[in-house]
Scaffold this active site. Structure first.
Site, PDB file in Angstrom:
ATOM      1  N   PRO A   6      90.392  65.644 -13.584  1.00 50.17           N
ATOM      2  CA  PRO A   6      91.483  64.594 -12.873  1.00 50.17           C
ATOM      3  C   PRO A   6      90.739  64.079 -11.850  1.00 50.17           C
ATOM      4  CG  PRO A   6      91.399  67.115 -12.265  1.00 50.17           C
ATOM      5  CD  PRO A   6      90.605  67.027 -13.404  1.00 50.17           C
ATOM      6  N   CYS A  39      90.037  70.553  -3.830  1.00 45.30           N
ATOM      7  CA  CYS A  39      89.758  69.405  -3.015  1.00 45.30           C
ATOM      8  C   CYS A  39      88.978  69.472  -1.807  1.00 45.30           C
ATOM      9  CB  CYS A  39      90.847  68.543  -2.976  1.00 45.30           C
ATOM     10  SG  CYS A  39      90.600  66.994  -2.056  1.00 45.30           S
ATOM     11  N   ASP A  99      78.468  67.426 -13.306  1.00 44.74           N
ATOM     12  CA  ASP A  99      77.376  66.922 -13.740  1.00 44.74           C
ATOM     13  C   ASP A  99      77.253  66.833 -15.268  1.00 44.74           C
ATOM     14  OD1 ASP A  99      76.895  66.811 -10.969  1.00 44.74           O
ATOM     15  OD2 ASP A  99      75.527  68.593 -10.983  1.00 44.74           O
TER      16      ASP A  99
END
Ligand SMILES: Cc1cc2nc3c(=O)[nH]c(=O)nc-3n(C[C@H](O)[C@H](O)[C@H](O)COP(=O)(O)O)c2cc1C
Length: 320
Positions: free
Chosen positions: A18, A104, A210
């Site tokens: 997302p 988040c 990554d």
């Protein structure tokens, strides 16, 4: 409506991460048309906003087409009651799963006690999981996406989450404090996978951070014995990030300038059709311009020109 059978996914399975203001229905369709992931996520959507008069503005984030299946709705917020109500609505909307954003690292979000700040408010985190589970009923899988901790790695947080027998736990291998400044810690992700092995064997563990493409993800999944891999920014440098690389080369490397510009045109046309009532602003297209109009002679100059467009019509005119 069919529920997502997480256990029927390939091993390892690949998820398009997302990304707020990036992975809307338009971009998901573009990625799906090139090399689809096994699972899609929506951008994160605030449940307290959804259950307020501001609801209409947030609904476009939950828009999807049948081409983007299976699709998991990612939600965040503060009030368990709103998680309950929203989860019930997501079942009605036909989603294949519900994910709780507990990761988040945004400063305002943390100040508000949401997402990764829940590491320090486990009572509320537990209430949110229970509320979402009750709202989802038995029909939809429930998952959590989180980080390694707030300012330090804190495995008690993952132990706590695993006790809720989630269907899936996705780990971005950094703390919130690290933002994206250091490389993702795949050994820490493996440690959490080992905790899963004893605490909640049925919970699928997804590693994130990554990963540039499927080939790299397959190696990491094998090395750390993970069920799935999530790729986010990798699609910025290669929209074919999910393609099986049998030849060792991504099709993107062989794409001509013309093909890349055509793809941007396709994105802009789909954007114009999908957001015909101004649900998404023209400037949000600039980040996609950087993806497609790249790596060929004159790309920078062309980008600068395209980013000057004041209307969709003007932009499409330039692309023709
Ligand atoms: C522009 C942007 C927006 C993001 N929005 C979200 C989000 O809405 N929900 C979420 O869980 N993570 C979000 N993330 C984090 C990514 O899902 C992912 O965890 C992170 O980028 C690390 O993975 P990557 O190295 O493959 O990009 C966002 C990341 C970026 C770069």
């Amino acid at each position: 409506m069919k529920a997502l059978k997480l256990n029927n996914l390939p091993k390892p399975f690949f998820i398009l991460a997302p990304m707020d203001d990036v992975t809307d229905t338009v971009f998901r369709q573009i990625i799906g048309s090139l090399a689809p992931p096994d699972v899609y996520f929506t951008e994160f959507v605030n449940v307290d906003g959804l259950q307020s008069p501001g609801r209409e503005k947030l609904l476009p984030k939950l828009q999807f087409t049948e081409k983007e299946r299976p699709i998991i709705a990612q939600i965040w917020g503060k009030n368990p009651e709103n998680f309950y109500k929203t989860a019930k609505e997501l079942v009605q909307m036909g989603f294949d799963g519900i994910d709780l954003n507990f990761g988040c690292p945004d400063k305002t979000v943390i100040k508000n006690g949401c997402c990764i700040a829940l590491v320090n408010n486990r009572g509320l985190a537990g209430e949110i999981i229970q509320a979402a589970r009750e709202g989802a009923g038995t029909s939809l899988p429930l998952s959590v996406k989180t980080r390694l901790g707030l300012s330090e790695i804190d495995y008690t947080w993952h132990e706590f989450l695993l006790k809720y027998k989630l269907n899936m736990l996705s780990i971005h291998g950094r703390t919130a404090k690290q933002m994206s400044r250091v490389p993702a810690d795949w050994h820490a992700i493996e440690h959490i996978r080992k905790l899963r092995d004893t605490l909640s064997p049925a919970t699928l563990i997804v590693g994130n951070g990554d990963v540039m493409n499927r080939a790299q993800g397959e190696k990491l999944a094998k090395k750390h014995k993970l069920d799935g891999i999530m790729i986010g920014r990798g699609v910025f440098s290669d929209p074919f990030a999910f393609a099986p690389l049998s030849s060792g080369k991504s099709p993107w490397e062989q794409w001509s300038k013309k093909q890349k510009i055509e793809l941007y045109k396709k994105h802009v046309e789909l954007f114009a059709k999908t957001w015909a009532h101004g649900e998404s602003k023209l400037h949000t297209l600039n980040k996609f311009c950087k993806i497609y109009v790249n790596d060929f002679d004159g790309a920078k100059e062309l980008r600068e020109q395209l980013m000057q467009a004041k209307t969709i019509e003007e932009l499409l005119g330039m692309l023709k």
